[in-house]
Design an enzyme around this catalytic site. Sequence first.
Site, PDB file in Angstrom:
ATOM      1  CG  ASP A  15     -12.681  -8.849   1.808  1.00 59.71           C
ATOM      2  OD1 ASP A  15     -12.498  -7.961   0.951  1.00 59.71           O
ATOM      3  OD2 ASP A  15     -12.292  -8.720   2.991  1.00 59.71           O
TER       4      ASP A  15
ATOM      5  CD  GLU B  71      -2.904  -1.184   2.364  1.00 54.24           C
ATOM      6  OE1 GLU B  71      -2.784  -0.340   3.263  1.00 54.24           O
ATOM      7  OE2 GLU B  71      -3.818  -2.042   2.349  1.00 54.24           O
TER       8      GLU B  71
ATOM      9  CG  ASN C 244      -0.640  -7.044  -1.373  1.00 57.55           C
ATOM     10  OD1 ASN C 244      -1.212  -7.692  -2.241  1.00 57.55           O
ATOM     11  ND2 ASN C 244      -1.167  -6.867  -0.157  1.00 57.55           N
TER      12      ASN C 244
ATOM     13  CD  GLU D 179      -4.696  -7.893   1.761  1.00 55.51           C
ATOM     14  OE1 GLU D 179      -5.567  -7.129   2.233  1.00 55.51           O
ATOM     15  OE2 GLU D 179      -3.478  -7.671   1.877  1.00 55.51           O
TER      16      GLU D 179
ATOM     17  CG  HIS E  88      -9.882  -5.710   0.624  1.00 51.88           C
ATOM     18  ND1 HIS E  88     -10.121  -6.853   1.348  1.00 51.88           N
ATOM     19  CD2 HIS E  88      -8.574  -5.412   0.815  1.00 51.88           C
ATOM     20  CE1 HIS E  88      -9.010  -7.234   1.962  1.00 51.88           C
ATOM     21  NE2 HIS E  88      -8.053  -6.380   1.649  1.00 51.88           N
TER      22      HIS E  88
HETATM   23  C1  XIL Z   1      -6.433  -6.263   8.240  1.00 54.44           C
HETATM   24  C2  XIL Z   1      -6.777  -7.431   9.173  1.00 54.44           C
HETATM   25  O1  XIL Z   1      -7.682  -8.281   8.495  1.00 54.44           O
HETATM   26  C3  XIL Z   1      -7.357  -6.941  10.469  1.00 54.44           C
HETATM   27  O2  XIL Z   1      -7.486  -8.005  11.393  1.00 54.44           O
HETATM   28  C4  XIL Z   1      -6.478  -5.852  11.067  1.00 54.44           C
HETATM   29  O3  XIL Z   1      -7.112  -5.323  12.212  1.00 54.44           O
HETATM   30  C5  XIL Z   1      -6.211  -4.758  10.071  1.00 54.44           C
HETATM   31  O4  XIL Z   1      -5.631  -5.316   8.906  1.00 54.44           O
HETATM   32  N1  XIL Z   1      -4.925  -4.561   3.677  1.00 54.44           N
HETATM   33  C6  XIL Z   1      -3.967  -5.445   4.134  1.00 54.44           C
HETATM   34  C7  XIL Z   1      -4.282  -6.346   5.270  1.00 54.44           C
HETATM   35  O5  XIL Z   1      -2.901  -5.560   3.519  1.00 54.44           O
HETATM   36  O6  XIL Z   1      -3.150  -6.619   6.064  1.00 54.44           O
HETATM   37  C8  XIL Z   1      -5.383  -5.778   6.132  1.00 54.44           C
HETATM   38  O7  XIL Z   1      -5.715  -6.752   7.118  1.00 54.44           O
HETATM   39  C9  XIL Z   1      -6.580  -5.408   5.293  1.00 54.44           C
HETATM   40  C10 XIL Z   1      -6.212  -4.347   4.289  1.00 54.44           C
END
Ligand code: XIL
Length: 300
Positions: free
Chosen positions: A238, A128, A171, A236, A208
């Site tokens: 969802d 990020e 990422n 990641e 996401h």
């Molecule tokens: C999130 C986790 O799922 C949570 O448990 C934590 O509180 C915050 O981080 N981008 C990422 C992940 O790269 O590491 C993040 O994970 C979600 C967004």
Amino acid sequence: ASTLGAQAAQSGRYFGTAAAAGKLGDGTYTGILDREFNAVTPENEMKWDATERSRGSFSFGPADQIVNRAQAHGQRMRGHTLVWHSQLPGWVGGIGDAATLRSVMNNHITTLMSRYRGRIYAWDVVNEAFADGGSGQHRSSVFQNALGNGFIEEAFRTARSADPSAKLCYNDYSIENWSDAKTQGVYRMVRDFKARGVPIDCVGFQAHFGAGGPPSSFQTTLSNFAALGVDVQITELDIAQASPSAYASSVRACMNVARCTGITVWGIRDSDSWRVGQNPLLFDNNGGKKAAYQSVLSAL
Ligand code: XIL
């Protein structure tokens, strides 16, 4: 095949999930983890605030638990993540001196990667680093502000020496839509790294998504990055409300790109998700398969 991991393996891909060390005592959770997934990403356990709470003092208990367990079950590991502005302890954020921060960053990368050398399929070396919105530039962070644009390159070079056997990934989120300035900024960075021989092997698309799922250009984005000579991965995934068709389009975008090597969902049951109340995952709170599960299995 009758599980996500086995079905993905038929095309040489993996299907993974984020996992939390604190849930490894829950039999429903580990039952699904071991049955369905052939890759694992620690949800929080490898982050800076979990591994180096004060300078030079490292703790690896929960990360070791996840790595050892995944290895015992033949699951690939994604390392997540080495350099990120978030979940960063205050002591790092307070370093203003460039030479000090450079040495702290490189020591952090080297210490984590050395501990797990040879056991990690891919590391999210930098997470990020790009700004949201229209600038296409890096976001403000302690790393950017003290070290300048070169901090990302420096992190990747350090990472390559620390574990030459791991794939090194950049990422990020909101880089799935091809025309977005943020996507273009990351694309230009990867193109520049490849042109100059800066070591980078993969780009992770967090994915996401809102209820509508991926942007229609997602496959184009994956294939344009792959054409630069890197692997791409959905890291990641969802989707708010987990529409089966939105999940299927996400999976198909990866399946249609030869260098898309795997997909990771960000948790197992809805109750495990960081997106509280959005029911964005493939299993319900009781561990039952949701409609989206069947649509993913069919799309793999
Ligand atoms: C999130 C986790 O799922 C949570 O448990 C934590 O509180 C915050 O981080 N981008 C990422 C992940 O790269 O590491 C993040 O994970 C979600 C967004």
